[in-house]
Design an enzyme around this catalytic site. Structure first.
Site, PDB file in Angstrom:
ATOM      1  N   CYS A   1      10.074 -61.135  43.612  1.00 43.65           N
ATOM      2  CA  CYS A   1       9.424 -60.291  42.610  1.00 43.65           C
ATOM      3  C   CYS A   1       7.983 -60.772  42.443  1.00 43.65           C
ATOM      4  O   CYS A   1       7.440 -61.427  43.310  1.00 43.65           O
ATOM      5  CB  CYS A   1      10.198 -60.275  41.295  1.00 43.65           C
TER       6      CYS A   1
ATOM      7  N   ASP B   1       7.095 -58.053  32.390  1.00 45.06           N
ATOM      8  CA  ASP B   1       7.363 -57.479  31.074  1.00 45.06           C
ATOM      9  C   ASP B   1       8.393 -58.291  30.300  1.00 45.06           C
ATOM     10  O   ASP B   1       8.339 -58.366  29.070  1.00 45.06           O
ATOM     11  CB  ASP B   1       7.851 -56.037  31.275  1.00 45.06           C
TER      12      ASP B   1
ATOM     13  N   CYS C   1      26.673 -60.813  37.311  1.00 43.02           N
ATOM     14  CA  CYS C   1      27.167 -60.900  38.686  1.00 43.02           C
ATOM     15  C   CYS C   1      28.494 -60.185  38.869  1.00 43.02           C
ATOM     16  O   CYS C   1      28.661 -59.386  39.795  1.00 43.02           O
ATOM     17  CB  CYS C   1      27.296 -62.370  39.103  1.00 43.02           C
TER      18      CYS C   1
END
Length: 436
Positions: free
Chosen positions: A275, A291, A364
């Site tokens: 990311c 964010d 998960c």
């Protein structure tokens, strides 16, 4: 600011969530992670000034290497800036856009401030509007209330009706939490049939139990969705969608999955391998890694001091982005659905693996169940795409797939673990496909 006008272009496209009003909002949603960010800026008026707005727009446009630039206006509640602010924004975008460049705008809102003037503006400038709506009235109003504790549903619906009347493009962002996690079909059918929404997002609420609002601590509030319930929520909606609505209703996580099964990038930071290309900018020009990480340890600089293109490629942000991949526990590295999940968002990696290794995503179990459950329909749709056929043709193949599954698992009890590999009860998984 002097010296910042000739900023360089970043070597890759990136995205920024822009918060012109900071954490200020006219609602007081009980699960909102952002309201506490107000404490980061003591004494602020929480309004992006004209100089910061202009600096941001010209830097953001200049830094993008591609001829399409997308501005995302977020909050808090961005419409509290007033319509004149956004008129200035689109004028500045026109001023700084390069020849041939396409400028896009999206705005996430609770919709309760919208009126005819707002909607005419959105339509004229082709804004894409995201509206937060958590389902039918009692499910939505359970957590989404105003500062006085009053429900917001009716006002949100009025805003959506105005958008529809003015032919403004919109999508619905639904958070999945303790109040609506047991009602997936009710939520989906309400959004599809009563709201007439065609673009949907189902975002899990994983709210840390702490006083700061930061991503710290290893327990979650009782408002948070459980991993199992989130997986079951997505499975229930997928099974209805894949039978009836492919090509008619677009669900973000289903689109992400189809991209992955087709061998393409997910297109959503949560499921990318790394990311760091989705940042956030606050009202006074401060840039943060994400964010979800608007907090001191992830402050990267202020565009009034450091060019945005430099911030994006800086060592801190590069390390932040690569850690998503490099910190995966072995349990994830060995997982059969890693190709689509990639460990999920780092903010939710707060539990341990069965072997006791840290860094497993809280969701998960739900992700693994969902992605295993959708494997066969996704394989069919991916093959249809390779054959240059519409994925909606999968709907005609679902009866045959259901018969094969009924034949494959004829003696599985409703409360037994589903043989498909999802890890959840058969009645919540492939048992849904069993003919009555």
């Amino acid at each position: 600011m002097p010296g910042l006008k000739d900023v360089s272009t970043a070597p890759f496209p990136f995205h920024i969530m822009t918060k012109p009003r900071g954490a200020i909002c006219n609602l007081d949603c009980k699960y909102c992670y952002f309201l506490k960010k107000e404490a980061l800026f003591p004494g602020s008026n929480f309004r992006m000034s004209d100089p910061v707005l202009e600096e941001y727009i010209q830097q953001y446009i200049r830094a993008q290497p591609h001829p399409e630039v997308s501005f995302a206006w977020q909050g808090g509640e961005p419409t509290l800036m007033g319509l004149d602010f956004f008129r200035k924004a689109v004028a500045l975008q026109a001023k700084y856009r390069r020849p041939g460049m396409r400028i896009l705008n999206s705005l996430q809102t609770n919709a309760i401030t919208l009126d005819e003037e707002w909607c005419r503006f959105f339509r004229e400038h082709q804004f894409l509007i995201g509206v937060s709506l958590d389902g039918p009235q009692e499910l939505h109003d359970h957590y989404r209330v105003d500062k006085g504790g009053a429900p917001s549903f009716q006002r949100v619906m009025q805003g959506i009706q105005l958008l529809q009347q003015h032919d403004v493009s919109f999508n619905i962002l639904t958070t999945v939490h303790a109040a609506n996690e047991d009602h997936p079909i009710r939520v989906y059918e309400f959004l599809r049939d009563e709201v007439a929404a065609r673009y949907l997002q189902f975002i899990p609420i994983v709210e840390r139990e702490n006083a700061t609002g930061y991503q710290e601590g290893h327990t979650v509030t009782d408002r948070s969705v459980t991993a199992t319930k989130y997986g079951e929520f997505l499975i229930a909606i997928f099974d209805q969608w894949v039978r009836n609505d492919v090509g008619r209703v677009f669900v973000q996580i289903f689109d992400v999955a189809l991209a992955a099964w087709s061998g393409n990038p997910a297109g959503l930071c949560v499921f990318e391998e790394t990311c760091g290309r989705a940042l956030a900018i606050e009202h006074e020009g401060s840039v943060y890694s994400c964010d979800h990480y608007v907090e001191p340890n992830y402050h990267l600089g202020n565009i009034m001091d450091v060019p945005l293109a430099e911030i994006v490629v800086g060592a801190d942000q590069r390390q932040f982005g690569e850690a998503k991949r490099d910190a995966l526990p072995q349990y994830c590295l060995d997982c059969e659905v890693r190709f689509v999940c990639n460990g999920g968002c780092p903010k939710n990696r707060i539990i341990q693996t069965p072997a006791g290794e840290a860094g497993l995503n809280y969701l998960c179990e739900g992700y693994r169940a969902f992605f295993n459950h959708i494997d066969e329909p996704m394989q069919i749709m991916a093959q249809l795409l390779r054959e240059e056929k519409p994925p909606a043709l999968v709907m005609s193949q679902m009866p045959g797939l259901e018969r094969r599954k009924n034949h494959r698992y004829p003696h599985t009890g409703r409360n037994e673990t589903c043989p498909c590999g999802s890890g959840i009860k058969y009645k919540k998984c492939c048992g849904r496909l069993r003919s009555n």
